[in-house]
Design an enzyme around this catalytic site. Structure first.
Site, PDB file in Angstrom:
ATOM      1  N   ARG A  10       0.755  -1.224   0.140  1.00  0.00           N
ATOM      2  CA  ARG A  10       0.053  -0.068  -0.236  1.00  0.00           C
ATOM      3  C   ARG A  10       0.954   1.286  -0.119  1.00  0.00           C
ATOM      4  O   ARG A  10       1.822   1.319   0.905  1.00  0.00           O
ATOM      5  CB  ARG A  10      -0.787  -0.020   1.172  1.00  0.00           C
ATOM      6  CG  ARG A  10      -1.410   1.392   1.631  1.00  0.00           C
ATOM      7  CD  ARG A  10      -2.622   1.829   0.918  1.00  0.00           C
ATOM      8  NE  ARG A  10      -3.693   0.825   0.895  1.00  0.00           N
ATOM      9  CZ  ARG A  10      -4.704   0.975   1.551  1.00  0.00           C
ATOM     10  NH1 ARG A  10      -4.971   1.998   2.185  1.00  0.00           N
ATOM     11  NH2 ARG A  10      -5.830   0.014   1.534  1.00  0.00           N
ATOM     12  N   HIS A  53      -7.165  -0.520  -6.493  1.00  0.00           N
ATOM     13  CA  HIS A  53      -7.166  -1.429  -5.233  1.00  0.00           C
ATOM     14  C   HIS A  53      -7.858  -2.805  -5.633  1.00  0.00           C
ATOM     15  O   HIS A  53      -8.915  -2.974  -5.374  1.00  0.00           O
ATOM     16  CB  HIS A  53      -7.967  -0.790  -4.236  1.00  0.00           C
ATOM     17  CG  HIS A  53      -8.046  -1.123  -3.005  1.00  0.00           C
ATOM     18  ND1 HIS A  53      -7.069  -2.373  -2.553  1.00  0.00           N
ATOM     19  CD2 HIS A  53      -8.336  -0.965  -1.601  1.00  0.00           C
ATOM     20  CE1 HIS A  53      -7.292  -2.594  -1.340  1.00  0.00           C
ATOM     21  NE2 HIS A  53      -7.890  -1.621  -0.659  1.00  0.00           N
TER      22      HIS A  53
END
Ligand code: ZN
Lengths: 157, 301
Positions: free
Chosen positions: B103, B131
């Site tokens: 991330r 994502h």
């Protein structure tokens, strides 16, 4: 001998960029990172009459041969351009620029949040679309004014 | 999956998606069966911005497969603070682990990391980019409730910066799905996503009025509109109020079997009273993260 051929033959070693889209000569110089500070002889003609294009720009750079990656990006600004490599007053190579599938290392991504603008070892790479280019990292599309996104000049000469 | 990494939802084919969802359903039905599948393997969790939920979900999935996890910890404590590049971090972590979950606040970061390592990289969020593991669990949830074909879905909220929205929209182009995007003008889908949807021949409509869309959708995917996207509080309050879901609004306009989803965390875009209605699907959606990420890791590790 036509006027264009006469101009081509005037430099000893270097590159003649012919059939540039009229008005793009200064952008082409910016793309090549040429601002005169290197001392090289640069001459340019703008809005020169042309059979093929009506009007065209011509740029001649002494002592500098255009690399393939530079020629590829040139195709985005001036799709009709011809690149003439001159050695000892002879044109040793003459080719039309070809629109590549992608360009690498010359444009920078306009998206400030893109990883290519973070000092990482990433060569900004752009897919060439029909009407623009697209960053392969963040997906940002650049359509208008590609020359505004030129990097600090090419890495290879 | 055909690929070595999961970087964007765009790379996923229908077959890729279906394979992951089917495996996820198996794990969901019998979690114990997977207990030793990846014993002895290690997954690295590199979270350059905080996300307790996604990180815990990956950690749980890895452990349920028998794999261990190594966690970079918070950025404040790591060498990143001292200016190490992401590329270097990835190369170092590659030496520790069999896969990397990343991330990072910048778009394209997962792609960059994947270019420097030979272990699989999973993009767990790259700024306003993608994502894709969230998308897989979203698709799993949609499939359970409405099916992925002949689907009519409303996607509402911050469509400009919402990476879960971008990934979901890409993935849905693999299916017979009509996508209704609902947002204020200033938070419309970015040009790059609209370009891709157009290229994919997706069935897309854009709206500003939520009420008008509600009767026509099987699924409503709600995302948070953040205050900092607006120049002043008044403008934010006006927009947030307009897109706030309440039991009354749903009862009046939505079809009875509408499934309301949300990637969470939510703030006040869904009133807490909706939680007790049949519409609420978001907690189940969050739970689905574990079997889906198990299936994803199982295919990559
Ligand atoms: Zn970019």
């Amino acid at each position: 001998m036509t006027e264009t051929e006469l101009r081509v033959s005037k430099i000893q070693n270097g590159t003649v960029l012919d059939h540039l889209t009229a008005g793009e000569a200064l952008h082409v110089l910016a793309m090549l990172g040429i601002d005169g500070s290197g001392g090289e002889t640069v001459s340019l003609g703008m809005n020169v009459p042309s059979d093929r294009l009506g009007r065209k720009d011509v740029v001649k750079v002494e002592g500098r041969e255009l690399s393939d990656s530079e020629a590829e990006v040139l195709s985005l600004i001036a799709p009709e351009a011809t690149v003439n490599i001159v050695r000892d007053y002879d044109v040793v190579e003459k080719r039309r620029v070809e629109r590549p599938e992608e360009v690498s290392g010359v444009l920078t991504c306009p998206n400030s949040e893109c990883i290519t603008n973070a000092g990482e070892p990433a060569d900004p790479t752009f897919a060439v679309l029909d009407d623009g280019v697209r960053c392969e990292y963040c997906g940002e599309i650049v359509r208008d004014d590609i020359t505004a996104h030129l990097g600090d000049g090419p890495q290879s000469v | 999956m055909q690929q070595d990494h999961l970087l964007t939802a765009k790379q996923l084919s229908r077959a890729d998606i279906e394979a992951v969802l089917e495996r996820a359903a198996e794990f969901d039905g019998d979690p114990d069966a997977a207990r030793e599948r990846h014993a002895g393997e290690l997954l690295a969790l590199c979270f350059f911005e905080p996300s307790t939920r996604t990180k815990m979900s990956f950690e749980t999935a890895a452990k349920r497969l028998g794999a261990g996890v190594v966690d970079m910890g918070s950025v404040d404590d790591s060498s990143v603070k001292k200016g190490e590049s992401l590329a270097d971090t990835a190369r170092v972590v590659e030496g520790y682990a069999d896969g990397i979950v990343l991330r990072h606040p910048r778009q394209g970061s997962a792609k960059l990391a994947s270019e420097h390592v030979d272990v699989p990289v999973v993009n767990a969020g790259d700024g306003a980019g993608h994502h894709p593991s969230q998308t897989l669990l979203d698709l799993y949830t949609i499939r359970e409730h409405a099916g992925l074909d002949d689907l009519s879905i409303g996607i509402v909220g911050d469509l400009k910066y919402g990476r879960t929205v971008h990934s979901l929209a890409h993935a849905l182009t693999n299916f017979d799905a009509r996508q209704h995007f609902v947002s204020p003008e200033s938070l419309r889908l970015p040009r790059s996503v609209r370009y891709d949807l157009h290229e994919a021949g997706a069935q897309v409509r854009e709206h500003e009025d939520l009420e008008a869309v509600l009767p026509n959708v099987d699924v409503l995917y709600v995302t948070r509109i953040q205050r900092e996207r607006f120049p002043d509080d008044d403008e934010y309050e006006a927009v947030a109020g307009e897109y706030r879901l309440t039991p009354e609004l749903l009862a009046e306009h939505a079809s009875d079997d509408l499934a309301v989803m949300h990637p969470l965390p939510r703030v006040d875009e869904i009133a807490p009273e909706v939680d007790d209605t049949e519409y609420a699907t978001y907690f189940e959606q969050a739970h689905n993260g574990v079997p889906v990420r198990m299936a994803l890791l199982d295919s990559l590790l």
